[in-house]
Scaffold this active site. Structure first.
Site, PDB file in Angstrom:
ATOM      1  N   ARG A   1      51.294  45.198  44.179  1.00  0.00           N
ATOM      2  CA  ARG A   1      50.033  44.473  44.409  1.00  0.00           C
ATOM      3  C   ARG A   1      48.986  44.900  43.378  1.00  0.00           C
ATOM      4  NH1 ARG A   1      44.651  45.060  45.169  1.00  0.00           N
ATOM      5  NH2 ARG A   1      45.024  46.872  46.490  1.00  0.00           N
TER       6      ARG A   1
ATOM      7  N   GLU B   1      36.262  47.894  50.083  1.00  0.00           N
ATOM      8  CA  GLU B   1      36.229  47.707  48.632  1.00  0.00           C
ATOM      9  C   GLU B   1      34.974  48.324  48.015  1.00  0.00           C
ATOM     10  OE1 GLU B   1      36.519  44.118  45.306  1.00  0.00           O
ATOM     11  OE2 GLU B   1      35.972  43.653  47.374  1.00  0.00           O
TER      12      GLU B   1
END
Length: 527
Positions: A25, A155
């Protein structure tokens, strides 16, 4: 933690540290890297089945139909093997869409990407924290209704914590009661130092002792391994990593380096089987097109090679230059480079490896030639040594095959044709070969000769092919071709050829390989 007299950093109690690999990923965010569905399945299976890593993150939801099929194929295999819960997919705060995408592939785990910094939330989403949390809750509730495990990425957490820790606390205060399994804290831009990692993560684990945190380091300052160590010291039990440091910009923390440092320098337990690290590194390098530096720790081609003669001498007299970081741990072996720094011990170690014996006088002559070649910047390997010996001692050994004539015909959109005449152990043979290019056709012609009843030789497979010319070289520069071969027993050898014509450089490298094979057959027959 405190250093001991051995230099090892030990904890008061050894813990098991989970490793979550995100090569498939986050690693795909490396410039120029894109794995095919088939490649993804091969890498994932190697990670779980051979390396035995704890968890893998394999894709981002809703990317493409090809990605979806790859994840579905992988999940089908993992379900049969009882490994489905260890495969994770990045999803987005989009209520049902990411969850449904993962469910349609047969997946069970979503890693939900949320905004871990107030700046990202406000400027990228155009929302305040309350609105973002409402969207997160809808997605999490839907995933849990579908009996899916939910992990959450914060994030840009590292910048978010530094710029507005109150935002991070408020986000976690709301998330902690939603039924989330792992709270994943990324240093998204690789901006942290080990001291900053330790301070911030110690704060997080102290404030939220009941939550399971992961740390996701990037390597922009070259501090990823040190930062991972600081995270473990702060109480983090899961670190994210990639094979060969793949990842955006400077990449993520190296799986190989991380696993070894956790074991050797922190006394931690990890699940992986170290003997498969290099094999997996090679697989990812081939599929990604990103070669590993020769001096990369653990997996680099040169890292278990002693160059200085004094080091070879010390090893010969008592393993004076060997450490806990031994090549045998990784199914590798130690080598001793040949060049201008070589000494008697370096040559002796290489002769021992090859099973060759020379008198001291002959060794001195061979060593003199090796040093001279090293001064001219020629690269010498153990596989070159028999030819140096044969040349210096004017021996017929390793001169079993000689190319007398060779013509290559190649046209656009047509297969190449090669006609050769060779001398094999004193007997002349003519042969014609066909193939996809001049070198392929040459190998076809050679194989036909060696399949004759008087030889019946099976040549090893070509596993790597490298061509280079000197920096700044012109179109007529000498070309060096380096080819790696592997025989049916899995033994590898590397041969080199030099010529102004690239095809003939490869031909010369191949002839060296054939000479080695023929010499082995000759010795076997003689015994």
């Amino acid at each position: 933690y405190s250093p001991t007299h051995t230099g090892q950093i030990m904890s008061s109690a050894s813990r098991h540290i989970q490793l979550m690999d995100t090569t498939l990923r986050d690693g795909e965010q490396t410039q120029g890297v894109s794995f095919t569905p088939s490649e993804k399945v091969h890498i994932a299976r190697a990670l779980l089945d051979s390396l035995r890593i704890d968890r893998i993150e394999v894709a981002s939801a809703r990317v493409s139909e090809g990605e979806k099929q790859a994840v579905a194929n992988l999940n089908e295999w993992a379900h049969k093997e009882g490994l489905l819960g260890r495969i994770e997919v990045l999803g987005f705060v989009d209520h049902t869409r990411s969850v449904d995408w993962i469910l349609e592939t047969g997946g069970q785990v979503i890693n939900l990407l949320t905004k871990g910094s107030e700046k990202h939330c406000r400027e990228q989403l155009g929302k305040d924290l309350a609105a973002h949390l409402e969207d997160i809750r809808k997605t999490v509730d839907y995933a849990l209704q579908k009996e899916m495990q939910v992990n959450v990425y914060l994030e840009d957490w590292s910048n978010g914590y530094a710029d507005s820790p109150d935002y991070v606390y408020a986000l976690l205060d709301a998330l902690k009661d939603m039924g989330i399994s792992h709270y994943m804290l990324p240093d998204t831009l690789g901006v942290m130092s080990p001291e900053e990692v330790y301070a911030s993560l110690s704060d997080m684990t102290t404030r939220y002792p009941g939550l399971e945190f992961d740390f996701h380091p990037h390597n922009d300052y070259g501090l990823a391994v040190a930062n991972a160590m600081a995270a473990v010291r702060a109480g983090i039990n899961t670190i994210h990593c990639t094979v060969n440091c793949l990842g955006e910009r400077a990449g993520n923390v190296s799986l190989a380096e991380l696993a070894v440092v956790l074991r050797d320098k922190m006394g931690m337990q990890v699940s992986i089987d170290e003997t498969h690290i290099v094999q997996l590194s090679d697989l990812v390098a081939n599929f990604s097109g990103k070669r590993v530096a020769a001096n990369a720790p653990i997996v680099g081609s040169d890292v278990f090679t002693q160059t200085a003669g004094i080091h070879a001498d010390g090893d010969q007299k008592g393993d004076l230059y060997k450490t806990q970081l031994s090549p045998e741990r990784f199914a590798r072996s130690r080598g001793y480079a040949l060049g201008k720094l070589s000494g008697k011990a370096s040559l002796a170690k290489n002769l021992e490896e090859l099973g060759l014996k020379l008198s001291e006088k002959k060794q001195a002559r061979v060593l003199e030639r090796i040093i001279k070649l090293g001064d001219s910047k020629q690269r010498i390997s153990t596989d070159d040594l028999p030819f140096i010996i044969a040349d210096v001692l004017e021996s017929t050994d390793f001169h079993h095959i000689k190319l007398l004539n060779c013509s290559i015909s190649s046209r656009l959109n047509e297969e190449a044709v090669v006609r050769i005449r060779v001398l094999v152990n004193g007997a002349e043979h003519d042969s014609e070969g066909h193939g996809n290019g001049g070198f392929d056709a040459f190998m076809d012609a050679v194989r036909k000769i060696l399949k004759l009843p008087e030889y019946q030789i099976q040549l090893p497979d070509l596993v790597d092919y490298e061509v280079q010319i000197p920096r700044g070289g012109n179109t007529n520069a000498l070309t060096e071709c380096i080819i790696s071969w592997e025989d049916a027993r899995g033994k590898r050898l590397k041969t080199r050829g030099l010529h102004a014509n690239q095809v003939y450089a490869a031909v010369n490298a191949a002839l060296r390989m054939v000479n080695i094979v023929l010499h082995g057959a000759h010795l076997k027959k003689a015994s």
